[in-house]
Design a protein around this motif. Structure first.
Motif: not given
Length: 705
Positions: A232-250
């Motif tokens: 949350e702190a990373y995203e709040h600082a403006g960091g982007g996160v890629m999510r894989d909706l088809f594989e376990h991505d931790d």
């Protein structure tokens, strides 16, 4: 004379009251498939009937129409309408649009209607969901109206967002659905198209390979740095996160690694500044410290904070509960999940009490320091109470020397002694190494040092587990010192235990199985030995022969030095100027005596510890030795980084070792390495041979595995 084309006549359509319809036995559909009758009824209720029923008039024995109509095609729609009538949501006399047939065979009509039905291409379905979403429908609304879960809607919307260029390739069967799923991990269309261009030409187009290329510059959310600062702190600082909706991505892939590292450093600095208020002379801060970083420092003997009566009562209760559960389930083949979970909670709680704060003497604190880092689980690690040799005599507040890779900053808080705590933030930049593709070039000195550091640590552990060999090794050292003129000892009268320093940059050394085994053994002996050296002789005398031998082997193991040291006379050639074996040759003798196996010790070739540090010909040589020429040819056209990654996968589990880690015969003549002399093989001559790469059979990769 031109023959006239016979015009067709379509069957007429009529609106027939529902109560005049009956289900025909001529309907060929008997096995349930697709959405349920209940779901179809809900769809009709929401949208009305989208497709007419196919009906035929029911006639009596004389062939006269009875006024009833049977439904040979459209039976599921009929049952859905029937359900709506039963639910009183539709009148039984409701007119139903029907196509009336009086020609052909009823079974033929039923079969044809089902045969001719073609489902949507998946791409059309993805785009249709996208249109609904862009039209204002929420993901939940789409899911409810089309009888899928919201997660499925999210997946289809994600697939619809992939580059249109890749959509076109998928529509023409140029790629599989699994490959398209892999591309959906990123929203960067340019990058998607670049990766497709790369993998489609090389043949390395498996979904996992596509995902790896798209995420190679990211950090998984399971990384300890992320767990330390929090996603949350990373995203709040403006960091982007890629999510894989088809594989376990931790938990996703963090795209801004520089931002993450800055957040980690800032958080560690804040923690260090809090600790500085305790009055320590220095604090060293790093995400991780190398194995043996406390060598040469005196560790303070602190006293744990006394437990309160309430805390002691809690410990007693936890111990009692643990003993009861272990007794109740001692004969069970497998613990119930809830019991196993509870035992884990009890163990964690007891460990927390053992890891409570320590109390140190104020006079010692002002000359000692602290190491602040992150442990493997992403938790703050604070290791207090280490005194440097230069601080042993004087407690004068002195500046902490700054290393080439450290930046010193002044702590915000002063201790009670009035001195300022100096906080050193360790840098992570490594010296860049020149890329040289000459196979004949020897391994870099730094890499050999790192490899032999792993071997030295493993050899220490192996020696400590073999008291007989350890005794002989130390006796051998004694005899060399006392009787041999060219011994490496500096004195013929005394022998000391000198522990060599490991290179700070050796990756994975601190977390290796050998390091953990040595540390655990050392802590076990430390707990058994007296605190003061005045009582040591009596304590050693009280040990039986087996324990003495084990302790002897453990201590002797710390003197092991199998490190390669450039420009050191002990490494020059296989025989010294005086005709005796070098130190590294003696290390090989010792390794053979204890049966050292670096594979069993846990070392395996990775990009970080070897493959990313050597030339492309050496990478190919490793794969060729372990997996054969065909496997080497699979990767010979790749760029250096991709080749190293693929080689790591191919070598996994092969047991291959670089020469500095192999158990060599010290009497054997050196063997000239294939590929280190003469010109490069033809298939390595052109790194950019993309035409050859495009002709490779993609199935070869699977065969090589």
């Amino acid at each position: 004379m031109t023959k006239a084309v016979q015009k067709i006549t379509l069957s007429p359509s009529r609106d027939i009251p529902f109560n005049k319809l009956v289900l025909s036995q001529s309907n060929v559909r008997h096995v349930k498939a697709g959405i349920s009758i209940e779901q179809l009824a809900e769809s009709i209720a929401a949208r009305t009937l989208l497709q007419s029923l196919n009906v035929r008039a029911v006639v009596d024995a004389d062939g006269n129409e009875t006024g009833m109509f049977e439904v040979p095609a459209g039976g599921r729609r009929y049952r859905a309408l029937e359900l709506l009538v039963k639910q009183k949501r539709m009148a039984k006399t409701q007119a139903v649009p029907c196509v009336v047939r009086d020609q052909g065979i009823a079974e033929d009509d039923s079969l044809a209607e089902n045969d001719e039905r073609v489902g949507l291409h998946p791409l059309d379905q993805f785009r249709a969901f996208q249109c609904l979403h862009q039209g204002g429908m929420s993901e939940e609304d789409i899911a409810a109206r089309h009888f899928v879960t919201p997660a499925v809607v999210k997946q289809r919307l994600r697939l619809a967002s992939v580059s249109n260029k890749l959509h076109e390739i998928y529509a023409e069967d140029g790629m599989t659905l699994e490959q398209l799923m892999a591309f959906s991990v990123t929203a960067d269309h340019t990058r998607q198209e670049q990766v497709w261009e790369q993998v489609s030409r090389s043949g390395y187009d498996e979904p996992y390979q596509i995902r790896r290329l798209l995420t190679e510059q990211t950090v998984r959310a399971s990384d300890r740095r992320v767990r330390f600062v929090g996603l949350e702190a990373y995203e709040h600082a403006g960091g982007g996160v890629m999510r894989d909706l088809f594989e376990h991505d931790d938990g996703g892939y963090l795209q801004d690694v520089a931002l993450l590292d800055r957040l980690v450093t800032d958080q560690l600095k804040l923690e260090a500044e809090k600790i500085a208020t305790e009055g320590w002379k220095w604090i060293s801060v790093a995400v991780d410290f190398p194995y043996g970083h406390t060598n040469g420092l005196r560790e303070l003997e602190g006293k744990p904070v006394e437990l309160s009566p309430e805390e002691q009562a809690t410990i007693d209760a936890l111990n009692a509960e643990q003993a009861r559960l272990e007794s109740d389930y001692q004969d069970a083949d497998e613990l119930p999940d809830e019991v196993d979970q509870r035992l884990g909670e009890i163990e964690a709680a007891l460990l927390a009490f053992e890891d409570r704060s320590m109390i140190y003497e104020r006079a010692e604190i002002v000359r000692a320091g602290v190491f602040v880092s992150i442990d493997s689980e992403g938790r703050l690690s604070v290791d207090r109470g280490y005194v440097r040799s230069e601080d042993e005599v004087s407690t004068v507040d002195a500046e902490v020397g700054q290393g080439a890779d450290a930046q010193a900053i002044e702590g915000k808080a002063a201790g009670s002694s009035g001195q300022r705590t100096v906080i050193a933030i360790a840098g992570s930049a490594a010296d860049a190494e020149e890329e040289d593709e000459d196979a004949a070039k020897p391994l870099p000195d730094r890499l050999i040092i790192e490899l032999t550091a792993h071997r030295t640590l493993a050899l220490r552990n192996a020696l400590a587990e073999n008291p007989a060999v350890a005794f002989q090794a130390v006796l051998h050292n004694f005899v060399l010192t006392a009787f041999y003129r060219f011994s490496s000892s500096g004195s013929s009268l005394e022998i000391g235990l000198r522990t060599p320093t490991f290179p700070a940059q050796a990756p994975g050394l601190r977390e290796s199985a050998s390091a953990k085994a040595v540390e655990a053994r050392h802590e076990s002996w430390k707990a058994r030995l007296p605190k003061g050296e005045n009582d040591l002789w009596d304590a050693l005398t009280a040990l039986d022969g087996t324990a003495q031998a084990s302790l002897f082997a453990h201590c002797a193991s710390f003197a092991v030095n199998a490190l390669y040291e450039p420009a050191n006379r002990y490494n020059q050639g296989r025989v010294s100027a005086h005709g005796v074996r070098t130190r590294l040759d003696q290390a090989n003798v010792l390794a053979r005596a204890v049966g050292l196996d670096m594979v069993q010790a846990g070392w395996r070739p990775t990009v970080d510890n070897y493959l990313g540090r050597v030339t492309k010909p050496r990478i190919l040589e490793a794969v060729r030795e372990a997996k054969g020429e065909s496997s080497a040819q699979l990767i010979d056209h790749l760029k250096k980084a991709d080749m190293a990654n693929e080689a790591e996968r191919l070598l996994d589990g092969s047991g291959w070792l670089p020469e500095p880690l192999r158990l060599l015969d010290s009497d054997a003549e050196p063997v000239e390495r294939e590929g280190e002399a003469g010109p490069l093989p033809e298939f390595l001559a052109d790194e950019e041979d993309t035409e050859k790469a495009g002709d490779d059979d993609p199935q070869q990769l699977d065969a090589a595995e």
